[in-house]
Scaffold this motif. Structure first.
Motif, mmCIF file in Angstrom:
data_model
loop_
_atom_site.group_PDB
_atom_site.id
_atom_site.type_symbol
_atom_site.label_atom_id
_atom_site.label_comp_id
_atom_site.label_asym_id
_atom_site.label_seq_id
_atom_site.Cartn_x
_atom_site.Cartn_y
_atom_site.Cartn_z
ATOM 1 N N ARG A 120 0.846 -1.194 0.000
ATOM 2 C CA ARG A 120 0.000 0.000 0.000
ATOM 3 C C ARG A 120 0.880 1.242 0.000
ATOM 4 N N ARG A 121 0.555 2.184 -0.850
ATOM 5 C CA ARG A 121 1.312 3.431 -0.902
ATOM 6 C C ARG A 121 0.892 4.344 0.238
ATOM 7 N N ALA B 30 -1.119 12.153 6.465
ATOM 8 C CA ALA B 30 -2.418 12.762 6.742
ATOM 9 C C ALA B 30 -2.537 12.934 8.250
ATOM 10 N N ASN B 31 -2.954 14.114 8.655
ATOM 11 C CA ASN B 31 -3.047 14.430 10.089
ATOM 12 C C ASN B 31 -1.720 14.191 10.807
ATOM 13 N N GLY B 32 -0.632 14.466 10.094
ATOM 14 C CA GLY B 32 0.691 14.392 10.694
ATOM 15 C C GLY B 32 1.295 13.017 10.791
ATOM 16 N N ARG B 33 0.634 12.002 10.218
ATOM 17 C CA ARG B 33 1.147 10.632 10.327
ATOM 18 C C ARG B 33 1.142 9.942 8.969
ATOM 19 N N LEU B 34 2.102 9.038 8.776
ATOM 20 C CA LEU B 34 2.095 8.208 7.576
ATOM 21 C C LEU B 34 0.867 7.301 7.617
ATOM 22 N N THR B 35 0.122 7.304 6.524
ATOM 23 C CA THR B 35 -1.105 6.512 6.463
ATOM 24 C C THR B 35 -1.337 6.074 5.024
ATOM 25 N N PRO B 36 -1.976 4.935 4.788
ATOM 26 C CA PRO B 36 -2.199 4.473 3.413
ATOM 27 C C PRO B 36 -3.067 5.450 2.624
#
Length: 347
Positions: free
Chosen positions: A186-187, A191-197
């Motif tokens: 998953r790339r 978002a909201n300061g955190r790495l997220t898919p």
């Protein structure tokens, strides 16, 4: 491809290029020669490096399955540039060999999982050895980081960072196609300061690039630059977009590989990368243009090696280029060498 002659070997300026038989690797070897450094061309099949041997460039065989062969291939080098993807298959072994030798390691991965794994695994060992490990020092990855670092300037935080990439075409190499099939993770975005898919289906929008690209349909498609920028830059949102034209080319199995269009072996492909950084109501922009994303990765990564060997790197450990080098000075150097043109705007 242009032909160069080598200078007398200087072992403190020797740089091993793993994957030298590949498309990007060949550009890197010849760029090192152009800069007065001494490349050591390394590949699994040394016979594929016969053209370099004819130019007086030292060639060595090695494979990631044989750690001893890597140790022998990197002996006498001051740094290793890994151009052999998929990097999920090669980065760990090649970086480990570089650390055993106590020398710098760089690669050109566009793969987020590979870049993140390299940061996580090798930071302490590199700090202890007093060397640098810089993954993703290519068009996808380190280039965007240098642009974003430059335009951030004196800002220590950004509410939003967006990177738009426009290519007039994308004729993928065999290595790009193999990597694309291998890299199914998953790339990630911030978002909201955190790495997220990244959400699926990927977001689409219009992006008003500077000329000659102008308005383009773009798709959210993050590469390794997300991991690299997030390594040292604080932001609430960090996203990357690629234009539909390039995405259509690279996803079409009938698109041919790149073909040389000038005396240096570069294809006719042109690119434009624009980064926008917002802090409250203030927006800053930087836009950079050049030719051939694969060929451009050679001066981009060789500039890093040259600065390392010249003692112009600020830190050791596993780092992003924007944390290690003066990003604006770095881009100015590439522009002075006619590899790049860029414009910074905003307040």
């Amino acid at each position: 491809m242009a032909v160069y002659t080598t200078r007398a070997a200087k072992r403190d300026r020797a740089v091993a290029v793993f994957g030298a038989a590949g498309h990007t690797g060949r550009f890197v070897v010849l760029e090192l020669v152009r800069r007065g450094m001494t490349p050591i061309a390394v590949a699994r099949d040394a016979a594929k490096l016969a053209g370099f041997a004819d130019l007086g460039i030292e060639v060595r065989g090695a494979s990631v399955e044989n750690p001893g062969s890597l140790d022998r291939a990197f002996k006498g080098a001051a740094a290793v540039i890994n151009c052999a993807g998929p990097f999920l298959d090669t980065a760990d072994a090649v970086a480990s060999a570089a650390l055993r030798a106590g020398i710098h390691y760089l690669d050109v991965t566009a793969e987020q999982p590979s870049a993140q794994a390299t940061y996580d695994k090798f930071d302490k060992a590199a700090r202890d050895a007093g060397v640098l490990v810089i993954p993703a020092m290519g068009f996808y990855g380190g280039f965007a980081d240098l642009l974003v670092t430059t335009v951030m300037g004196d800002w220590h935080f950004a509410d939003e960072i967006r990177v738009g990439i426009a290519l007039d075409s994308w004729h993928p190499t065999r290595g790009t196609r193999v990597t694309g099939k291998k890299n199914t993770a998953r790339r990630m975005i911030v978002a909201n300061g955190r790495l997220t898919p990244v959400l699926q289906p990927a977001a689409e929008m219009d992006w008003d690039f500077p000329e000659p690209f102008a308005r383009q349909k773009v798709v959210e498609l993050p590469f390794s630059e997300i991991v690299v920028i997030a390594r040292h830059t604080r932001s609430s949102e960090l996203r990357t977009y690629l234009n539909r034209t390039a995405l259509g080319d690279v996803r079409d199995p009938a698109t041919p590989p790149p073909e040389p269009a000038d005396e240096n072996g570069r294809s006719a492909q042109t690119f434009l990368v624009e980064a926008t950084v917002r802090n409250g109501e203030h927006v800053r922009r930087i836009a950079a243009q050049g030719q051939d994303i694969y060929a451009f990765s050679a001066p981009l990564i060789c500039e890093a090696v040259q600065r390392m060997l010249d003692g112009k790197a600020r830190l050791s450990g596993a780092q992003a280029p924007g944390a290690v080098f003066d990003a604006r000075d770095y881009l100015d150097a590439l522009a002075a060498q006619h590899h790049l043109s860029f414009v910074v705007a905003g307040g």
